[in-house]
Motif scaffolding. Structure first.
Motif, short mmCIF file in Angstrom:
data_model
loop_
_atom_site.label_atom_id
_atom_site.label_comp_id
_atom_site.label_asym_id
_atom_site.label_seq_id
_atom_site.Cartn_x
_atom_site.Cartn_y
_atom_site.Cartn_z
N UNK A 210 0.84 -1.20 0.00
CA UNK A 210 0.00 0.00 0.00
C UNK A 210 0.87 1.24 0.00
N UNK A 211 0.53 2.18 -0.86
CA UNK A 211 1.23 3.45 -0.94
C UNK A 211 0.17 4.55 -0.87
N UNK A 256 3.91 4.28 -8.75
CA UNK A 256 3.90 4.28 -7.29
C UNK A 256 5.18 3.67 -6.71
N UNK A 257 5.96 3.04 -7.56
CA UNK A 257 7.17 2.34 -7.12
C UNK A 257 8.36 3.28 -7.18
N UNK A 258 8.88 3.66 -6.03
CA UNK A 258 9.97 4.63 -5.97
C UNK A 258 11.20 4.15 -6.71
N UNK A 264 11.60 4.26 -17.76
CA UNK A 264 10.67 4.72 -18.80
C UNK A 264 9.20 4.67 -18.39
N UNK A 265 8.88 3.80 -17.41
CA UNK A 265 7.49 3.68 -16.96
C UNK A 265 7.23 4.44 -15.66
N UNK A 266 8.26 5.09 -15.12
CA UNK A 266 8.12 5.83 -13.87
C UNK A 266 7.54 7.21 -14.08
N UNK A 267 7.25 7.88 -12.98
CA UNK A 267 6.56 9.17 -13.08
C UNK A 267 7.46 10.27 -13.64
#
Length: 391
Positions: A210-211, A256-258, A264-267
């Motif tokens: 959970x985040x 959501x994964x730091x 490429x798929x990160x925020x």
């Protein structure tokens, strides 16, 4: 009115076919779903692949998934001392694999979920009101998540001073200042249902956990499903939301994964694409924001990660999500909408300084920009600038 009736008939005709044409459905939903009973809820389930396109399989699919969710409730919300498989376990067992140790760790997560779920859309009363279908699968009252939170959160002393300097000490729980509606014994508020969905999702999908912010993704889904007028949809809104939420998290979980922030798929990649899109559309505005050190991370992280669920009132969020869920490239349209939001307040941003711009962007609802204007411009951006040239 005639146009709306014609659109509604298009949806009804499409959804009554033996096999729903998903491409056609995406085209219709991208322009917005009608508010007629059952239409949006069914469309969202199809767009999220919770329902198959074959309509004769819907009943079986729903029944199987709803039974599976009952199993999840039974197996994930337990008290260790009542589990026959752990007779030799006890609360002080130092073994990290102890069921009690895992139970206490779960409670830490549960407190965070509880804290977030209680605050869902405070501008409407829906989430504070009781559901007509509270969970009946608990083995006892103490299994209720609410009871676990109450037993886990220790009271704290609050010292108050009177005007005469006299010290008063009162005991308050962590939830004293949290908004709530007092319900009768056996009742559950809608936010408690969302809390259970999130807790079970955390137990079932341990890799993600959970985040904070996941409640904002789950809330609109549950609202759409639980607000349907037919009793069956209301009764199984919890199970349906769980699976649709799980499908969304599979697609956006990387944001959501730091550890994947710079992938490429990160925020961060999404923020960079958003700013490059802005630069191509309006270089003057882009350079103005850069010159004022307005970093998109100050506002864009929440926009993109939470699919704009905190930036608008819930009816507007639902309208935006029609387009997001119908996006053939799945959630690429989020970036176009975010860029459009910036463009729609160009005059204010040009005139403002760093602090004023950050406040404006972090409290976008205060701008009173018509969501329809944002979406129309976002669609124009999509037609003019493929995201591939902005990366």
């Amino acid at each position: 009115m005639a146009k709306q009736s014609a659109r509604l008939e298009q949806f009804k005709t499409l959804l009554s076919q033996p096999v729903v044409d998903l491409d056609h459905l995406r085209q219709l939903c991208f322009e917005g779903c009608p508010d007629a009973p059952g239409i949006r809820a069914t469309c969202w389930k199809l767009l999220l692949s919770y329902l198959p396109p074959e309509t004769d399989l819907w009943e079986t699919t729903l029944k199987q998934n709803r039974e599976l969710y009952k199993h999840y409730v039974k197996e994930t919300i337990i008290i260790p001392d009542e589990d026959d498989s752990v007779d030799d376990d006890h609360p002080l067992n130092p073994n990290p694999d102890s069921s009690w140790n895992k139970y206490f760790q779960d409670n830490e997560t549960l407190i965070q979920i509880d804290h977030d779920a209680k605050r869902l859309y405070p501008d409407i009363s829906f989430f504070q009101l009781p559901t007509a279908y509270p969970c009946t699968q608990y083995r006892g009252t103490k299994h209720k998540l609410k009871r676990r939170v109450e037993q886990t959160v220790l009271p704290s002393q609050v010292v108050e001073s009177t005007r005469q300097g006299v010290k008063n000490v009162r005991i308050s729980s962590q939830s004293d200042t949290e908004p709530h509606v007092v319900l009768k014994e056996g009742q559950e508020a809608h936010w408690e249902v969302v809390e259970r969905i999130l807790f079970i999702h955390t137990k079932v999908h341990k890799g993600l956990g959970y985040i904070q912010g996941m409640n904002e993704i789950c809330g609109p889904l549950y609202y759409v499903f639980a607000s349907q007028p037919d009793k069956q949809s209301q009764e199984f809104a919890e199970a349906d939301t769980f699976f649709c939420f799980s499908h969304i998290m599979v697609e956006i979980g990387d944001k959501f994964n730091k550890a994947l922030d710079s992938s490429p798929t990160g925020y961060k990649s999404a923020l960079n694409t958003m700013m490059m899109l802005l630069k191509r559309k309006d270089a003057v505005l882009y350079e103005n924001l850069v010159s004022k050190d307005v970093d998109p991370q100050f506002f864009g992280f929440r926009w993109i990660t939470l699919l704009l669920s905190q930036e608008f009132l819930l009816p507007d969020v639902i309208q935006i999500w029609d387009t997001f869920l119908a996006d053939s490239k799945r959630f690429d349209f989020v970036i176009y909408v975010c860029c459009s939001m910036i463009l729609c307040i160009k005059r204010e941003l040009i005139a403002g300084d760093f602090g004023e711009n950050i406040v404006l962007l972090q409290h976008y609802s205060s701008t009173n920009v018509d969501i329809r204007k944002v979406i129309v411009q976002a669609k124009e951006l999509r037609d003019w600038y493929p995201l591939s040239i902005c990366k």
